[in-house]
Structures are given as C-alpha cells and as structure tokens.
Write a protein that holds these residues in place. Sequence first.
Motif, short mmCIF file in Angstrom:
data_model
loop_
_atom_site.label_atom_id
_atom_site.label_comp_id
_atom_site.label_asym_id
_atom_site.label_seq_id
_atom_site.Cartn_x
_atom_site.Cartn_y
_atom_site.Cartn_z
N LYS A 190 43.40 26.60 26.92
CA LYS A 190 44.86 27.23 26.70
C LYS A 190 45.12 28.58 27.28
O LYS A 190 46.10 29.14 27.01
CB LYS A 190 44.61 27.82 25.09
N LEU A 191 44.45 28.72 28.41
CA LEU A 191 44.67 29.99 29.07
C LEU A 191 46.06 29.93 29.95
O LEU A 191 46.33 28.86 30.75
CB LEU A 191 43.47 30.21 30.06
N LYS A 192 46.84 30.80 29.81
CA LYS A 192 48.24 30.86 30.40
C LYS A 192 48.13 31.80 31.80
O LYS A 192 48.91 31.61 32.59
CB LYS A 192 49.48 31.42 29.44
N VAL A 193 47.35 32.77 31.44
CA VAL A 193 47.37 33.71 32.74
C VAL A 193 45.81 34.21 33.03
O VAL A 193 45.03 34.46 32.24
CB VAL A 193 48.12 35.11 32.50
N LEU A 194 45.24 33.90 34.30
CA LEU A 194 44.00 34.26 34.81
C LEU A 194 44.31 35.02 35.94
O LEU A 194 44.53 34.76 37.01
CB LEU A 194 43.33 33.08 35.05
N ASN A 195 43.97 36.53 35.85
CA ASN A 195 44.11 37.55 36.92
C ASN A 195 42.79 37.95 37.41
O ASN A 195 41.85 38.66 36.49
CB ASN A 195 44.69 38.71 36.49
N ILE A 196 42.20 37.61 38.63
CA ILE A 196 40.95 37.99 39.14
C ILE A 196 41.21 38.77 40.50
O ILE A 196 40.34 38.69 41.28
CB ILE A 196 40.03 36.78 39.25
N SER A 197 42.38 39.28 40.35
CA SER A 197 42.78 39.93 41.82
C SER A 197 41.96 41.42 42.14
O SER A 197 41.38 41.87 41.10
CB SER A 197 44.38 40.38 41.67
N SER A 198 42.00 41.70 43.01
CA SER A 198 41.49 43.06 43.57
C SER A 198 39.94 43.19 43.02
O SER A 198 39.32 44.09 42.53
CB SER A 198 42.37 44.28 42.87
N ASN A 199 39.20 42.19 43.52
CA ASN A 199 37.65 42.17 43.12
C ASN A 199 36.99 42.37 44.60
O ASN A 199 37.53 42.51 45.56
CB ASN A 199 37.25 41.18 42.33
#
Length: 87
Positions: free
Chosen positions: A33-42
């Motif tokens: 059901k995930l709409k937004v996945l942000n894994i930036s700046s890692n």
Amino acid sequence: VSADFSRLDDLLVLNLALNNLTSIPSDLGNLQKLKVLNISSNFLSQPIPAELGKLADVLAVLDLSDNELNGSIPSTFAKFEDTSVHL
C-alpha cells in the motif's frame, strides 16, 4: 532497517532519508500500500533489490537519489510507468 517494516501492511509513506543506510532491505517490496518511498541521501552502495519492482503498481514516488548505488537497475524497474523515480 528492521525487517519489522515489512509487517506494516497499511503504511503509505516511508521516509528513510538521511539515515546512513548502506543497503535497501528487499522485504520493503512487500509493502503493497506504500505510495511514497524515500531512501535518498544515505550511503546506499549495494545493488537495488529487484523486489522493489513489486511496488510498481502502487508507488507514486520512489526516491533513491544522492546515494552511491552500484550495479545495474533491475529489469523490474521497467514496470514503474506511473511512478516518479529519482536515482
């Protein structure tokens, strides 16, 4: 990232930006059901798990920008037609 995230069946937004992560857990692909996945700046340096392609029908935004990703983009990413993908 704990595997417990994959048990959050109704999760809509997951923001893991700026957390010093080095890899993407493949079981995040189970968050249907995930709409937004942000894994930036890692510090992601492992290949992108192909399992993230399972989210192609539900994700509106996938942000993996500002990382150190290695390897090729999984073929499952061809399914992200209506998703804003940032690499």
